[in-house]
Scaffold this motif. Sequence first.
Motif, PDB file in Angstrom:
ATOM      1  N   ASP A 168       0.838  -1.201   0.000  1.00 33.81           N
ATOM      2  CA  ASP A 168       0.000   0.000   0.000  1.00 33.81           C
ATOM      3  C   ASP A 168       0.876   1.254   0.000  1.00 33.81           C
ATOM      4  N   PRO A 169       1.886   1.373   0.889  1.00 31.64           N
ATOM      5  CA  PRO A 169       2.830   2.488   0.724  1.00 31.64           C
ATOM      6  C   PRO A 169       3.865   2.219  -0.356  1.00 31.64           C
ATOM      7  N   GLY A 170       4.300   0.963  -0.487  1.00 29.79           N
ATOM      8  CA  GLY A 170       5.350   0.667  -1.464  1.00 29.79           C
ATOM      9  C   GLY A 170       4.953   1.004  -2.883  1.00 29.79           C
ATOM     10  N   ILE A 171       3.660   0.907  -3.184  1.00 33.28           N
ATOM     11  CA  ILE A 171       3.211   1.229  -4.536  1.00 33.28           C
ATOM     12  C   ILE A 171       3.405   2.719  -4.846  1.00 33.28           C
ATOM     13  N   ASN A 172       3.471   3.552  -3.787  1.00 34.78           N
ATOM     14  CA  ASN A 172       3.787   4.964  -4.002  1.00 34.78           C
ATOM     15  C   ASN A 172       5.195   5.110  -4.581  1.00 34.78           C
ATOM     16  N   ALA A 173       6.142   4.349  -4.016  1.00 29.95           N
ATOM     17  CA  ALA A 173       7.500   4.378  -4.551  1.00 29.95           C
ATOM     18  C   ALA A 173       7.523   3.897  -5.993  1.00 29.95           C
ATOM     19  N   LEU A 174       6.801   2.818  -6.274  1.00 34.13           N
ATOM     20  CA  LEU A 174       6.767   2.296  -7.636  1.00 34.13           C
ATOM     21  C   LEU A 174       6.120   3.280  -8.602  1.00 34.13           C
ATOM     22  N   PHE A 208      14.538  -5.534  -9.770  1.00 30.29           N
ATOM     23  CA  PHE A 208      14.054  -5.289 -11.116  1.00 30.29           C
ATOM     24  C   PHE A 208      15.238  -5.137 -12.065  1.00 30.29           C
ATOM     25  N   ALA A 209      14.982  -5.297 -13.339  1.00 23.36           N
ATOM     26  CA  ALA A 209      15.990  -5.056 -14.371  1.00 23.36           C
ATOM     27  C   ALA A 209      15.445  -4.093 -15.403  1.00 23.36           C
ATOM     28  N   GLY A 210      16.360  -3.371 -16.060  1.00 21.01           N
ATOM     29  CA  GLY A 210      16.020  -2.498 -17.167  1.00 21.01           C
ATOM     30  C   GLY A 210      16.592  -3.030 -18.464  1.00 21.01           C
ATOM     31  N   PRO A 211      16.259  -2.411 -19.597  1.00 26.95           N
ATOM     32  CA  PRO A 211      16.626  -2.957 -20.907  1.00 26.95           C
ATOM     33  C   PRO A 211      18.115  -2.964 -21.206  1.00 26.95           C
ATOM     34  N   SER A 212      18.912  -2.141 -20.520  1.00 27.95           N
ATOM     35  CA  SER A 212      20.355  -2.096 -20.774  1.00 27.95           C
ATOM     36  C   SER A 212      21.155  -2.527 -19.545  1.00 27.95           C
ATOM     37  N   VAL A 283      -5.491   6.048 -16.920  1.00 29.07           N
ATOM     38  CA  VAL A 283      -5.471   4.799 -16.156  1.00 29.07           C
ATOM     39  C   VAL A 283      -4.140   4.102 -16.423  1.00 29.07           C
ATOM     40  N   ASP A 284      -3.104   4.507 -15.700  1.00 30.00           N
ATOM     41  CA  ASP A 284      -1.787   3.878 -15.811  1.00 30.00           C
ATOM     42  C   ASP A 284      -1.687   2.809 -14.731  1.00 30.00           C
ATOM     43  N   LEU A 285      -1.600   1.560 -15.133  1.00 29.17           N
ATOM     44  CA  LEU A 285      -1.585   0.451 -14.191  1.00 29.17           C
ATOM     45  C   LEU A 285      -0.189  -0.100 -13.928  1.00 29.17           C
ATOM     46  N   SER A 286       0.848   0.565 -14.425  1.00 23.01           N
ATOM     47  CA  SER A 286       2.194   0.004 -14.275  1.00 23.01           C
ATOM     48  C   SER A 286       2.608  -0.206 -12.821  1.00 23.01           C
ATOM     49  N   PRO A 287       2.327   0.705 -11.872  1.00 21.97           N
ATOM     50  CA  PRO A 287       2.712   0.403 -10.481  1.00 21.97           C
ATOM     51  C   PRO A 287       1.997  -0.829  -9.932  1.00 21.97           C
ATOM     52  N   LEU A 288       0.709  -0.957 -10.200  1.00 20.70           N
ATOM     53  CA  LEU A 288      -0.041  -2.110  -9.715  1.00 20.70           C
ATOM     54  C   LEU A 288       0.423  -3.390 -10.394  1.00 20.70           C
ATOM     55  N   ARG A 289       0.821  -3.307 -11.652  1.00 24.20           N
ATOM     56  CA  ARG A 289       1.322  -4.490 -12.357  1.00 24.20           C
ATOM     57  C   ARG A 289       2.595  -5.018 -11.705  1.00 24.20           C
ATOM     58  N   HIS A 290       3.468  -4.110 -11.255  1.00 27.61           N
ATOM     59  CA  HIS A 290       4.687  -4.554 -10.569  1.00 27.61           C
ATOM     60  C   HIS A 290       4.359  -5.252  -9.257  1.00 27.61           C
ATOM     61  N   VAL A 291       3.340  -4.760  -8.555  1.00 31.19           N
ATOM     62  CA  VAL A 291       2.921  -5.414  -7.313  1.00 31.19           C
ATOM     63  C   VAL A 291       2.363  -6.802  -7.613  1.00 31.19           C
TER      64      VAL A 291
END
Length: 314
Positions: A168-174, A208-212, A283-291
């Motif tokens: 619940d708080p961690g999703i703020n960071a994401l 997590f990893a990024g593309p490079s 409606v950006d769901l990227s933070p919730l998708r990471h959770v």
Amino acid sequence: MAPVKLGLVGIGKIARDQHLPSLSRSADFDLIAAASRNAGVDGIANFSSSGEMLAAMPEIAAVSLCMPPQARHQVAAEALAMGKHVMLEKPPGATLSEVEQLAGLAASNGVSLFATWHSRHAPGVEPARDWLKGRRIRKVTVTWKEDVRHWHPGQDWIFEPGGLGVFDPGINALSIVTRILPFPIWLTGAELTFPENRQAPIAADLAFAGPSGEAVEAVFDFRQTGLQTWDIVVETDGGTLKLSMGGAKLFVDGEERGLGPEAEYGGLYARFAELIAAGQSEVDLSPLRHVADAFLLGRRAVTEPFVFDPPAAP
């Protein structure tokens, strides 16, 4: 334009701490009603349910939903079907699929749906995003630790399925990380720590990893007392950026940058008004998708039981 007539659903701590003060200062919205099972707002019409509120006051054009995510989908769907614009507190829902269904419902009814991420409106976030453009990012370290007893006193729903626990708080960071980084990231590993008497985690370690080859590491913990920690550190080829206090402070190579005042929820309502005026949704769901990925991929660890009011020492 005349202010949009709004109904607020769920009068708990976040509504009183943030939504009501922001609405009192907003020229875009006129709060005319509230719905809550256990509380009310002085000076406006009060109802025990959102359905009762919307049936009695058809002039309401928009609703802002502040109840826990487990109960939010049905209320949002009913409001959208009635042609009301809807603003969702974070996280926008208990699952990705239910929020995607709401987005389709908003589109089919010609109304706006706004899935909010209040931390993205912290004063340091956009300056951080601008500073990172064009720089090669090597590593991101997120430390998000706070005291659940202080921020969610007695709120057992947060440790129930769908309540997200420490996410619940961690999703703020994401939500901040996904806003400031100029590339997508994906989860590669996680360990989630559950109290033995609870259904949602009280701590989480994420990788997590990024593309490079960029590395992003995050540590979330709901057990921190005293000074709270909400930090994001980004190491780049052009220096090190740090967002502190949840994005309220910004440092570059240890030097603090001047920022505007904190106005996260004022920013949310201003953006909601823009979306309504433009006939758009966000409606950006990227933070919730990471959770969701963390629950899919995470290893489970068990720790001691958690209670909000531990017994007094003898």
